[in-house]
Motif scaffolding. Structure first.
Motif, PDB file in Angstrom:
ATOM      1  N   VAL A 464     -34.889 -13.084   2.639  1.00  0.00           N
ATOM      2  CA  VAL A 464     -35.100 -11.762   3.243  1.00  0.00           C
ATOM      3  C   VAL A 464     -33.847 -10.899   3.122  1.00  0.00           C
ATOM      4  CG1 VAL A 464     -35.490 -10.559   5.426  1.00  0.00           C
ATOM      5  CG2 VAL A 464     -36.915 -12.511   4.819  1.00  0.00           C
ATOM      6  N   THR A 506     -42.772 -10.167  10.580  1.00  0.00           N
ATOM      7  CA  THR A 506     -41.839 -11.215  10.147  1.00  0.00           C
ATOM      8  C   THR A 506     -41.526 -12.215  11.256  1.00  0.00           C
ATOM      9  OG1 THR A 506     -39.829  -9.995  10.788  1.00  0.00           O
ATOM     10  CG2 THR A 506     -40.747  -9.547   8.593  1.00  0.00           C
ATOM     11  N   SER A 511     -34.721 -10.175  10.659  1.00  0.00           N
ATOM     12  CA  SER A 511     -35.372  -9.778   9.413  1.00  0.00           C
ATOM     13  C   SER A 511     -35.774  -8.314   9.440  1.00  0.00           C
ATOM     14  CB  SER A 511     -36.601 -10.660   9.161  1.00  0.00           C
ATOM     15  OG  SER A 511     -36.232 -12.000   8.990  1.00  0.00           O
TER      16      SER A 511
END
Length: 601
Positions: A464, A506, A511
């Motif tokens: 990510v 997420t 993130s």
């Protein structure tokens, strides 16, 4: 292949709108894979990274070498300092499990009051925040929901309480990992010297503390409706006010990484002191019947949440790293009534731990506070920010210019190997092992197990962050920023919603900040708004999406033995998520106007 690259925001037919379609492909891919197809997070992250790289090279004409170098820098940042903090913080938590002192700490909080509404505040809100401060990533929900079940809460109610409580502390979870990430991805996105971890942490500390005042009241309402609020509001208000005050003071004047530790301990202490002078008018019996508890906990034999990155349900203290108490029990020898996830209530109620063991159970948190406080003293902090303790260098081979023709600040990597929060946590872990009398071999085994247990999370976070760096350094984030800037002042209201969506999909405020932090500040500058306010709004709004994220819902449902009923749990909490989100949107909007703009540092 490695030639210099300059960002262009409208590579498709000189149109920002058309370019934005391609710029959003990787994010849409991530959301589709996680939210609709329910793909494993680490695999979804890698696929979305591949999409971002393809768009960067094929649409934005970023040289292949520069695109790959951008991804490697993001992945490296994902490990250090982000995962370096998380892994070592969870290791310290696991040491308390290995020694059995986690159970001692748990019982000390359970004994505060027999009133289940007060227990919800102490366990889910105060203790859950303490777990969020160290571990984060689903651990607070997994642990507190098991504790609430042990105290007699109905399964669905225990899950809902644990999820709702895991809101206000999230932005500072895992020693403020979301804020550290936010500070890094935004600092080079626009030319604003205030975009640092300290300033952003201070701004979030002027938003989430207000939310913290409300959450305990919501918890007692979920447990016992209007009667619960009417009879226990003093405890709820004291817990929320002290926690909020602790968050504000710690984030603005002490240390951003210590925010949740200080706030949670202060809040718990305040409630304990209150209960010495005040008790609810009545304490109704809200315990689940044996049939309800068994029905909720009678999941399949392997229905633990350890696979989801949380902790397994059971009578013993949950462990993130797979560790178990030495000898199979805590220092007091906790018992279980044989039902999965439900320790014997009678054993929990009568067991008393020696005062020395209780003090040792709290010792790791006091050690952490002491170490971080010393490291944040002015002269020491300044010395540790210099070489050789902190080294700043240009990422080898990465040569990216912004749309203004100036080198991107994000191409420089800061390696603060000694002052990093993760390094300080290793020192705290060593001292914790000494205080809790854990041998070097057992401590090392717990450390290795922590890495093994977090292996998928490690890949996810690195993927990510690599994705975020490619989006930011290829110009895709700039394109989306220009598009959203067209909303003008309305985006001030929408900024919290963007963070909420990011976390809901997420499951991670870290993130969400990595994905949308740069977008928020770039949009703010183009729309004439305050970038610090909007960056903080992304994190503060994001915490309210945590309770409805598929990952957290799965953790909570599995912990109470109701896997497959995530939809029922979602319906129990989504209303509260939306109401609190609306509150945050209004607060951020007012902070962007003369009414409350004095709150922005």
């Amino acid at each position: 292949m490695f030639e210099q690259f300059r960002i262009v925001t409208d590579p498709v037919a000189d149109s920002v709108a058309l370019s934005a379609i391609f710029a959003s492909l990787s994010l849409l891919t991530l959301f589709l894979l996680l939210g609709v197809l329910r793909m494993r997070a680490w695999l979804a992250g890698l696929i979305s990274l591949a999409v971002a790289l393809i768009v960067a090279v094929a649409v934005y004409s970023m040289p292949v070498g520069q695109a790959l170098l951008s991804a490697t820098e993001g992945a490296a940042f994902g490990f250090f300092p982000i995962l370096w903090i998380v892994i070592n913080a969870i290791w310290v938590y696991n040491l308390t499990v290995v020694s059995g002192h986690f159970d001692v700490l748990r019982r000390s909080m359970e004994r505060v009051s027999p009133d289940m509404r007060i227990q919800a505040i102490i366990v889910a809100f105060c203790f859950g925040a303490l777990l969020e401060a160290l571990a984060g990533f689903g651990t607070p929900v997994a642990v507190t929901v098991v504790m609430l079940m042990a105290l007699g809460f109905r399964p669905m109610r225990a899950a809902a309480v644990a999820l709702i409580a895991n809101t206000a502390p999230v932005a500072y979870g895992a020693l403020a990992t979301p804020i550290v990430t936010l500070g890094t991805v935004t600092s080079g996105a626009v030319a604003d010297p205030r975009l640092t971890t300290d300033t952003l942490g201070a701004m979030v500390g002027r938003q989430t503390p207000i939310l913290a005042v409300i959450v305990p009241l919501v918890l007692v309402a979920v447990v016992d409706g209007r009667r619960g609020v009417r009879q226990t509001w003093p405890a709820a208000v004291v817990a929320g006010l002290v926690f909020g005050l602790g968050q504000f003071v710690a984030s603005n004047y002490v240390s951003v990484p210590l925010t949740d530790i200080i706030a949670s301990l202060a809040s718990a202490a305040a409630v304990v002191l209150l209960l010495r002078m005040w008790r609810p008018a009545e304490s109704p019996d809200l315990h689940a019947s044996v049939g309800e508890a068994e029905g909720g906990a009678a999941g399949s034999p392997d229905s633990s949440v350890s696979s989801a990155g949380g902790a397994p349900p059971g009578g013993a203290a949950p462990s993130v790293g797979g560790a178990s108490p030495v000898g199979g029990a805590s220092p007091g020898g906790a018992a279980s009534d044989g039902r999965q996830g439900v320790p014997a209530r009678s054993a929990t109620a009568v067991q008393h731990d020696p005062p020395g063991e209780v003090i040792r159970a709290y010792a790791p948190y006091l050690i952490i506070i002491a170490i971080f406080s010393i490291a944040n003293l002015g002269p020491i902090k300044e010395a540790l920010a210099e070489e050789p303790w902190t080294v700043v260098f240009a990422w080898p081979g990465l040569d990216v210019l912004g749309a203004n023709g100036q080198p991107l600040a994000s191409t420089k990597f800061t390696f603060g190997w000694l002052p990093a929060a993760g390094t300080l946590m290793i020192l705290a872990g060593i001292l914790t092992a000494v205080v809790l009398r854990i041998g070097p071999r057992a401590a090392f085994r717990a450390y290795v197990r922590t890495y093994v247990e977090l292996r998928h999370a490690i890949v996810t976070v690195m993927a990510v962050l690599a994705l975020a760096y490619v989006l930011n350094q290829s110009g895709q984030t700039n394109t989306l920023g220009e598009l959203f800037a067209a909303a003008g002042g309305v985006f001030l209201f929408l900024s919290s919603i963007l963070g909420w969506i990011g976390v809901a999909v997420t499951g991670s405020d870290t993130s969400s900040n990595a994905l949308f932090g740069a977008l928020q500040v770039q949009t703010a500058v183009k729309a004439g708004l305050d970038p610090v306010l909007l960056a903080a709004a992304n994190s503060s709004g994001g915490v309210l999406g945590k309770m409805i994220s598929p990952q957290n819902l799965a953790i909570a449902a599995a912990a109470v033995g109701m896997a497959g009923k995530e939809g029922d749990l979602f319906r129990r909490v989504v209303g509260w998520s939306l109401v609190l989100l609306l509150f945050m949107c209004v607060l951020v909007t007012l902070q962007g106007t003369p009414v409350l703009d004095w709150m922005v540092p």
